[in-house]
Design an enzyme around this catalytic site. Structure first.
Site, PDB file in Angstrom:
ATOM      1  N   ASP A  37       0.840  -1.224   0.000  1.00 37.22           N
ATOM      2  CA  ASP A  37       0.000   0.000   0.000  1.00 37.22           C
ATOM      3  C   ASP A  37       0.868   1.264   0.000  1.00 37.22           C
ATOM      4  O   ASP A  37       0.555   2.235  -0.678  1.00 37.22           O
ATOM      5  CB  ASP A  37      -1.053   0.005   1.127  1.00 37.22           C
ATOM      6  CG  ASP A  37      -0.503  -0.062   2.542  1.00 37.22           C
ATOM      7  OD1 ASP A  37       0.709  -0.324   2.722  1.00 37.22           O
ATOM      8  OD2 ASP A  37      -1.295   0.151   3.486  1.00 37.22           O
ATOM      9  N   GLY A  66      -2.406  -6.127  18.252  1.00 45.76           N
ATOM     10  CA  GLY A  66      -1.063  -6.595  17.854  1.00 45.76           C
ATOM     11  C   GLY A  66      -1.100  -7.877  17.056  1.00 45.76           C
ATOM     12  O   GLY A  66      -0.100  -8.576  16.952  1.00 45.76           O
ATOM     13  N   ALA A  67      -2.259  -8.191  16.477  1.00 42.06           N
ATOM     14  CA  ALA A  67      -2.400  -9.458  15.752  1.00 42.06           C
ATOM     15  C   ALA A  67      -2.456  -9.261  14.248  1.00 42.06           C
ATOM     16  O   ALA A  67      -2.690 -10.198  13.494  1.00 42.06           O
ATOM     17  CB  ALA A  67      -3.659 -10.193  16.235  1.00 42.06           C
ATOM     18  N   LEU A  92      -4.698  -7.404  12.661  1.00 39.73           N
ATOM     19  CA  LEU A  92      -6.084  -7.290  12.194  1.00 39.73           C
ATOM     20  C   LEU A  92      -6.604  -5.854  12.327  1.00 39.73           C
ATOM     21  O   LEU A  92      -7.809  -5.617  12.325  1.00 39.73           O
ATOM     22  CB  LEU A  92      -6.994  -8.262  12.975  1.00 39.73           C
ATOM     23  CG  LEU A  92      -6.637  -9.751  12.850  1.00 39.73           C
ATOM     24  CD1 LEU A  92      -7.561 -10.609  13.705  1.00 39.73           C
ATOM     25  CD2 LEU A  92      -6.690 -10.224  11.403  1.00 39.73           C
ATOM     26  N   SER A  93      -5.700  -4.912  12.443  1.00 40.68           N
ATOM     27  CA  SER A  93      -6.042  -3.483  12.421  1.00 40.68           C
ATOM     28  C   SER A  93      -6.927  -3.027  13.572  1.00 40.68           C
ATOM     29  O   SER A  93      -7.900  -2.287  13.372  1.00 40.68           O
ATOM     30  CB  SER A  93      -6.735  -3.108  11.104  1.00 40.68           C
ATOM     31  OG  SER A  93      -5.859  -3.240  10.063  1.00 40.68           O
ATOM     32  N   SER A 146      -6.132  -0.855  15.700  1.00 42.95           N
ATOM     33  CA  SER A 146      -6.055   0.605  15.885  1.00 42.95           C
ATOM     34  C   SER A 146      -6.848   1.362  14.829  1.00 42.95           C
ATOM     35  O   SER A 146      -7.516   2.357  15.151  1.00 42.95           O
ATOM     36  CB  SER A 146      -4.625   1.122  15.946  1.00 42.95           C
ATOM     37  OG  SER A 146      -3.718   0.258  15.400  1.00 42.95           O
ATOM     38  N   ASP A 168      -5.491  -0.197   5.978  1.00 42.45           N
ATOM     39  CA  ASP A 168      -6.268  -0.605   7.147  1.00 42.45           C
ATOM     40  C   ASP A 168      -7.484   0.302   7.338  1.00 42.45           C
ATOM     41  O   ASP A 168      -8.612  -0.164   7.514  1.00 42.45           O
ATOM     42  CB  ASP A 168      -5.405  -0.554   8.417  1.00 42.45           C
ATOM     43  CG  ASP A 168      -4.151  -1.392   8.288  1.00 42.45           C
ATOM     44  OD1 ASP A 168      -4.085  -2.194   7.336  1.00 42.45           O
ATOM     45  OD2 ASP A 168      -3.256  -1.250   9.127  1.00 42.45           O
ATOM     46  N   TYR A 226       9.081  -2.126  10.344  1.00 39.47           N
ATOM     47  CA  TYR A 226       8.148  -1.603   9.328  1.00 39.47           C
ATOM     48  C   TYR A 226       8.760  -0.364   8.668  1.00 39.47           C
ATOM     49  O   TYR A 226       8.811  -0.255   7.442  1.00 39.47           O
ATOM     50  CB  TYR A 226       6.819  -1.265   9.999  1.00 39.47           C
ATOM     51  CG  TYR A 226       5.713  -0.835   9.045  1.00 39.47           C
ATOM     52  CD1 TYR A 226       4.882  -1.776   8.448  1.00 39.47           C
ATOM     53  CD2 TYR A 226       5.502   0.509   8.760  1.00 39.47           C
ATOM     54  CE1 TYR A 226       3.869  -1.380   7.577  1.00 39.47           C
ATOM     55  CE2 TYR A 226       4.497   0.912   7.890  1.00 39.47           C
ATOM     56  CZ  TYR A 226       3.681  -0.030   7.312  1.00 39.47           C
ATOM     57  OH  TYR A 226       2.685   0.356   6.451  1.00 39.47           O
TER      58      TYR A 226
HETATM   59  C1  GLA Z   1       0.163  -2.522   8.405  1.00 38.95           C
HETATM   60  C2  GLA Z   1      -0.044  -1.115   7.878  1.00 38.95           C
HETATM   61  C3  GLA Z   1      -0.685  -1.147   6.485  1.00 38.95           C
HETATM   62  C4  GLA Z   1       0.101  -2.063   5.547  1.00 38.95           C
HETATM   63  C5  GLA Z   1       0.349  -3.423   6.200  1.00 38.95           C
HETATM   64  C6  GLA Z   1       1.237  -4.314   5.358  1.00 38.95           C
HETATM   65  O1  GLA Z   1      -1.064  -3.145   8.603  1.00 38.95           O
HETATM   66  O2  GLA Z   1      -0.865  -0.389   8.741  1.00 38.95           O
HETATM   67  O3  GLA Z   1      -0.772   0.152   5.966  1.00 38.95           O
HETATM   68  O4  GLA Z   1       1.290  -1.463   5.128  1.00 38.95           O
HETATM   69  O5  GLA Z   1       0.945  -3.280   7.474  1.00 38.95           O
HETATM   70  O6  GLA Z   1       0.618  -4.638   4.159  1.00 38.95           O
END
Ligand code: GLA
Length: 416
Positions: A60, A151-152, A154-155, A157, A201, A250
């Site tokens: 992304d 922290g898994a 699955l977004s 936050s 996310d 990251y």
């Molecule tokens: C996290 C980031 C996303 C994306 C993914 C990896 O979830 O928040 O924006 O970069 O990592 O695809």
């Protein structure tokens, strides 16, 4: 009663084993916390889902294509407007509360001048960017809780951010599309919370659709949804190993991608992001990059082409071809992008070894967290059971595995 207007509330099935609770428990808990903390009833409840990404990982922020679905685990936020410019938050999951003044969000402090706890920076960041964008943001009393594991991958936050953005949109009476809210929330995470994430996310949490996957072009922000093929289960397999080094690694990966673009643009002037580099061009010029940067960039270049092709497979309902792409994606994330870990590799290998598995890979940023698999729904129960057994035998950890339903994006789900 407030909760009666929330879809599916009364037909909730308990997803065992589910240590994060289930819908009825969460709603009961936030409503009773609301009454205890603030007295009376909230004006409404927002539901804001987590997401799982089926394909297009770490692309992304390279202007690539992603293929997430919003899931049926979510943040629930009970809200009541108040007349003062104060946001009073109660977070039973954290066993904590915080109150901040809308006019003082820049300081990241609570009303008593103490630093805001980490969890409160998400709502405060959203308030901050909405106000910067000139949108009306009112004071509120709010309680939120979530069954998206933290922290898994699955977004969890993004789900919190979108929950608050939707609540303030509702209270402020202004209009912004899901995509616009997603961009504002991404800005809050980048600039206020300090995590340099891409748009995926927040996009998925905002725009999810029931029973459909989303395909987003992260450069143009054009997106479509495609129906998930019948008879296919999306299995989320949480290794229960939590992300370590996630943030710094990251950011290192992002820096490597930017470095690769700088070097490749010298010979390929039309290249603005790795999404612009074809596999053929990459082969021709990969020797311009140092070996580690070349590995990182190769994953991104391949993942972009793979995701575009796999989106076509999904449109045709060719799950077998899609599954092969997922397996390939895991291979390059593990060997080239190096964002996997022993637990994720064990989970993915276990899933791929089972009958009825179309494909499996790590999902999200990596370094721990969840894998995602597509499996034949006719064998979903035995798949879950055998996957748990094989993973536990290999990794020595008890996983949490469940079949997820693609769900709607963040929305006002019920009113008092
Ligand atoms: C996290 C980031 C996303 C994306 C993914 C990896 O979830 O928040 O924006 O970069 O990592 O695809």
């Amino acid at each position: 009663m407030l909760w009666r207007s929330i879809p599916h509330y009364e037909s909730v099935t308990i997803r065992a084993p589910c240590p994060f609770g289930q819908l009825k428990m969460i709603l009961d808990s936030i409503l009773s916390h609301f009454r205890e903390s603030f007295g009376g009833e909230p004006d409404f409840v927002v539901r804001s889902p987590g997401r799982v990404n089926l394909l297009g990982e770490h692309v992304d922020y390279n202007d690539g294509w992603v293929l997430p679905v919003a899931i049926d685990r979510a943040v629930y936020l009970a809200v009541r407007q108040c007349d003062s410019p104060l946001v009073s938050l109660n977070a039973p999951d954290m066993n904590d509360g915080a109150t901040f003044r809308l006019t003082e969000t820049a300081q990241k402090k609570n009303v008593n001048g103490h630093p805001l706890p980490d969890w409160a920076r998400y709502p405060a960041g959203v308030a901050h960017v909405l106000r910067e964008a000139g949108l009306a943001v009112t004071g509120m009393d709010a309680v939120f809780a979530s069954d998206v594991p933290v922290g898994a991958g699955l977004s969890s936050s993004a789900a919190v951010e979108l929950a608050f953005a939707v609540a303030w949109r509702e209270l402020g009476g202004w209009q912004k599309s899901g995509m616009e809210l997603a961009q504002l929330c991404q800005r809050a995470e980048n600039q206020y919370v300090g995590v340099n994430c891409g748009i995926m996310d927040q996009f998925a949490c905002a725009n999810g659709q029931a029973d459909r996957a989303l395909i987003l072009d992260c450069r143009t922000l054009d997106w479509q949804s495609v129906p998930l093929p019948p008879g296919v289960a999306i299995v989320i397999a949480d290794t229960t190993k939590r992300r370590e080094l996630g943030k710094s690694e990251y950011n290192n990966r992002r820096a490597a991608c930017e470095e690769a673009v700088r070097a490749l643009a010298a010979v390929l002037p039309n290249v603005r992001a790795l999404r612009d580099v074809s596999e053929a061009d990459f082969e021709r010029h990969a020797d311009l990059l140092d070996p580690v940067t070349a590995k990182r960039a190769r994953h991104v270049v391949e993942e972009c082409e793979r995701t575009v092709k796999a989106a076509e497979s999904l449109r045709r309902g060719d799950v077998a071809a899609f599954g092969v792409a997922m397996n390939e994606s895991h291979r390059t994330l593990r060997d080239l992008y190096e964002v996997s870990c022993a637990e994720l590799d064990a989970m993915v290998s276990a899933a791929q070894s089972l009958d009825g598995c179309y494909g499996a890979r790590l999902t999200g940023a990596g370094f721990g967290g969840c894998a995602v698999a597509l499996a034949d729904s006719a064998v979903a129960d035995s798949f879950k059971r055998d996957l748990a057994k094989r993973y536990e035998a290999a990794a020595g950890l008890k996983p949490e595995i469940y079949v997820c339903k693609a769900s709607e994006g963040a929305e006002v789900a019920g009113r008092g």
